[in-house]
Design a protein around this motif. Structure first.
Motif, PDB file in Angstrom:
ATOM      1  N   ASN A  32      -4.956 -38.763  -4.948  1.00  0.00           N
ATOM      2  CA  ASN A  32      -4.834 -39.170  -6.354  1.00  0.00           C
ATOM      3  C   ASN A  32      -4.192 -38.096  -7.224  1.00  0.00           C
ATOM      4  OD1 ASN A  32      -6.087 -41.527  -5.608  1.00  0.00           O
ATOM      5  ND2 ASN A  32      -7.961 -41.167  -6.759  1.00  0.00           N
ATOM      6  N   SER A  33      -4.331 -36.841  -6.828  1.00  0.00           N
ATOM      7  CA  SER A  33      -3.767 -35.742  -7.621  1.00  0.00           C
ATOM      8  C   SER A  33      -2.251 -35.636  -7.491  1.00  0.00           C
ATOM      9  CB  SER A  33      -4.390 -34.413  -7.194  1.00  0.00           C
ATOM     10  OG  SER A  33      -3.875 -33.993  -5.931  1.00  0.00           O
ATOM     11  N   LYS A  34      -1.688 -36.235  -6.448  1.00  0.00           N
ATOM     12  CA  LYS A  34      -0.245 -36.151  -6.148  1.00  0.00           C
ATOM     13  C   LYS A  34       0.183 -34.748  -5.747  1.00  0.00           C
ATOM     14  CE  LYS A  34       0.550 -40.406  -7.710  1.00  0.00           C
ATOM     15  NZ  LYS A  34       0.154 -41.453  -6.846  1.00  0.00           N
ATOM     16  N   ILE A  35      -0.766 -33.892  -5.381  1.00  0.00           N
ATOM     17  CA  ILE A  35      -0.437 -32.517  -5.015  1.00  0.00           C
ATOM     18  C   ILE A  35       0.402 -32.448  -3.746  1.00  0.00           C
ATOM     19  CG2 ILE A  35      -2.501 -31.984  -3.637  1.00  0.00           C
ATOM     20  CD1 ILE A  35      -2.490 -29.275  -5.304  1.00  0.00           C
ATOM     21  N   LEU A  36       0.234 -33.434  -2.860  1.00  0.00           N
ATOM     22  CA  LEU A  36       1.034 -33.438  -1.629  1.00  0.00           C
ATOM     23  C   LEU A  36       2.501 -33.707  -1.915  1.00  0.00           C
ATOM     24  CD1 LEU A  36      -1.434 -35.325   0.737  1.00  0.00           C
ATOM     25  CD2 LEU A  36      -1.110 -32.856   0.485  1.00  0.00           C
ATOM     26  N   GLU A  37       2.783 -34.371  -3.012  1.00  0.00           N
ATOM     27  CA  GLU A  37       4.179 -34.564  -3.429  1.00  0.00           C
ATOM     28  C   GLU A  37       4.739 -33.284  -4.033  1.00  0.00           C
ATOM     29  OE1 GLU A  37       4.357 -37.997  -5.999  1.00  0.00           O
ATOM     30  OE2 GLU A  37       3.202 -39.185  -4.567  1.00  0.00           O
ATOM     31  N   MET A  38       3.897 -32.535  -4.727  1.00  0.00           N
ATOM     32  CA  MET A  38       4.327 -31.279  -5.339  1.00  0.00           C
ATOM     33  C   MET A  38       4.550 -30.190  -4.289  1.00  0.00           C
ATOM     34  SD  MET A  38       1.652 -31.215  -8.523  1.00  0.00           S
ATOM     35  CE  MET A  38       2.197 -29.650  -9.158  1.00  0.00           C
ATOM     36  N   PRO A  40       4.981 -30.367  -0.425  1.00  0.00           N
ATOM     37  CA  PRO A  40       5.060 -31.117   0.830  1.00  0.00           C
ATOM     38  C   PRO A  40       4.734 -30.292   2.074  1.00  0.00           C
ATOM     39  CG  PRO A  40       7.225 -30.949  -0.235  1.00  0.00           C
ATOM     40  CD  PRO A  40       6.238 -30.340  -1.154  1.00  0.00           C
ATOM     41  N   ALA A  41       4.700 -28.977   1.947  1.00  0.00           N
ATOM     42  CA  ALA A  41       4.371 -28.132   3.100  1.00  0.00           C
ATOM     43  C   ALA A  41       2.869 -28.122   3.406  1.00  0.00           C
ATOM     44  CB  ALA A  41       4.858 -26.708   2.863  1.00  0.00           C
ATOM     45  N   ILE A  42       2.044 -28.644   2.507  1.00  0.00           N
ATOM     46  CA  ILE A  42       0.611 -28.715   2.782  1.00  0.00           C
ATOM     47  C   ILE A  42       0.397 -29.616   3.995  1.00  0.00           C
ATOM     48  CG2 ILE A  42      -1.620 -29.571   1.967  1.00  0.00           C
ATOM     49  CD1 ILE A  42      -0.767 -28.777  -0.870  1.00  0.00           C
ATOM     50  N   ALA A  43      -0.337 -29.104   4.972  1.00  0.00           N
ATOM     51  CA  ALA A  43      -0.622 -29.857   6.209  1.00  0.00           C
ATOM     52  C   ALA A  43      -2.133 -30.012   6.321  1.00  0.00           C
ATOM     53  CB  ALA A  43      -0.046 -29.133   7.409  1.00  0.00           C
ATOM     54  N   LEU A  44      -2.644 -31.122   5.824  1.00  0.00           N
ATOM     55  CA  LEU A  44      -4.090 -31.321   5.814  1.00  0.00           C
ATOM     56  C   LEU A  44      -4.690 -31.381   7.218  1.00  0.00           C
ATOM     57  CD1 LEU A  44      -4.494 -33.854   2.882  1.00  0.00           C
ATOM     58  CD2 LEU A  44      -4.967 -31.394   2.889  1.00  0.00           C
ATOM     59  N   GLN A  47      -4.716 -27.263   7.573  1.00  0.00           N
ATOM     60  CA  GLN A  47      -5.302 -26.428   6.537  1.00  0.00           C
ATOM     61  C   GLN A  47      -6.718 -26.883   6.221  1.00  0.00           C
ATOM     62  OE1 GLN A  47      -1.126 -26.489   4.436  1.00  0.00           O
ATOM     63  NE2 GLN A  47      -2.574 -25.368   3.159  1.00  0.00           N
ATOM     64  N   LYS A  48      -7.541 -25.910   5.877  1.00  0.00           N
ATOM     65  CA  LYS A  48      -8.919 -26.217   5.513  1.00  0.00           C
ATOM     66  C   LYS A  48      -8.994 -26.605   4.049  1.00  0.00           C
ATOM     67  CE  LYS A  48     -10.786 -23.227   8.987  1.00  0.00           C
ATOM     68  NZ  LYS A  48     -12.023 -23.060   9.614  1.00  0.00           N
ATOM     69  N   VAL A  49     -10.036 -27.343   3.723  1.00  0.00           N
ATOM     70  CA  VAL A  49     -10.307 -27.724   2.338  1.00  0.00           C
ATOM     71  C   VAL A  49     -11.746 -27.351   2.025  1.00  0.00           C
ATOM     72  CG1 VAL A  49      -8.607 -29.600   2.318  1.00  0.00           C
ATOM     73  CG2 VAL A  49     -10.983 -30.076   2.968  1.00  0.00           C
ATOM     74  N   GLY A  50     -12.048 -27.255   0.739  1.00  0.00           N
ATOM     75  CA  GLY A  50     -13.403 -26.918   0.356  1.00  0.00           C
ATOM     76  C   GLY A  50     -13.736 -27.444  -1.023  1.00  0.00           C
ATOM     77  N   ILE A  51     -14.996 -27.282  -1.383  1.00  0.00           N
ATOM     78  CA  ILE A  51     -15.472 -27.599  -2.722  1.00  0.00           C
ATOM     79  C   ILE A  51     -16.185 -26.351  -3.229  1.00  0.00           C
ATOM     80  CG2 ILE A  51     -17.008 -29.038  -4.101  1.00  0.00           C
ATOM     81  CD1 ILE A  51     -16.589 -31.269  -2.005  1.00  0.00           C
ATOM     82  N   PHE A  52     -15.695 -25.807  -4.316  1.00  0.00           N
ATOM     83  CA  PHE A  52     -16.273 -24.594  -4.911  1.00  0.00           C
ATOM     84  C   PHE A  52     -16.469 -23.483  -3.881  1.00  0.00           C
ATOM     85  CE2 PHE A  52     -17.872 -27.559  -8.291  1.00  0.00           C
ATOM     86  CZ  PHE A  52     -17.149 -26.986  -9.336  1.00  0.00           C
ATOM     87  N   GLY A  53     -15.434 -23.215  -3.074  1.00  0.00           N
ATOM     88  CA  GLY A  53     -15.462 -22.081  -2.157  1.00  0.00           C
ATOM     89  C   GLY A  53     -16.199 -22.295  -0.853  1.00  0.00           C
ATOM     90  N   LYS A  54     -16.677 -23.492  -0.603  1.00  0.00           N
ATOM     91  CA  LYS A  54     -17.365 -23.788   0.655  1.00  0.00           C
ATOM     92  C   LYS A  54     -16.545 -24.798   1.442  1.00  0.00           C
ATOM     93  CE  LYS A  54     -21.945 -22.756  -0.943  1.00  0.00           C
ATOM     94  NZ  LYS A  54     -23.345 -23.081  -0.908  1.00  0.00           N
ATOM     95  N   VAL A  55     -16.158 -24.430   2.654  1.00  0.00           N
ATOM     96  CA  VAL A  55     -15.347 -25.305   3.489  1.00  0.00           C
ATOM     97  C   VAL A  55     -16.091 -26.610   3.722  1.00  0.00           C
ATOM     98  CG1 VAL A  55     -14.281 -25.574   5.763  1.00  0.00           C
ATOM     99  CG2 VAL A  55     -14.158 -23.373   4.595  1.00  0.00           C
TER     100      VAL A  55
END
Length: 86
Positions: A32-38, A40-44, A47-55
């Motif tokens: 929804n953020s469209k960040i992947l369009e901004m 495109p090198a992000i590879a989910l 790459q790891k993701v987190g919420i408030f610094g916790k994976v």
């Protein structure tokens, strides 16, 4: 509910506010953020993701006010070693 999606490169940082539903996930917020369009090198898938610094996982449920973070891969490269044999 309101959450944000953040991503930082050495030369650029973005913080994007996003509206999501009560049952939505980290992945939904990222899309929804469209960040992947901004960035495109992000590879989910790599790459790891987190919420408030916790994976966390892409299918983790969100709470109002959460900050979803996409982490860059950490790649260490040694400094050039100089021969100090005097």
């Amino acid at each position: 509910m309101k959450v944000s999606v953040v991503y930082a490169l050495p030369s650029e940082q973005v913080w994007l506010p996003v509206e999501v539903g009560e049952q939505d996930t980290v992945l939904t917020a990222i899309h929804n953020s469209k960040i992947l369009e901004m960035f495109p090198a992000i590879a989910l898938d790599k790459q790891k993701v987190g919420i408030f610094g916790k994976v966390t996982s892409l299918d983790a449920r969100l709470k109002n006010g959460d900050r979803v973070e996409i982490y860059r891969p950490l790649i260490w490269q040694p400094d050039d070693e100089e021969d100090d044999d005097d």
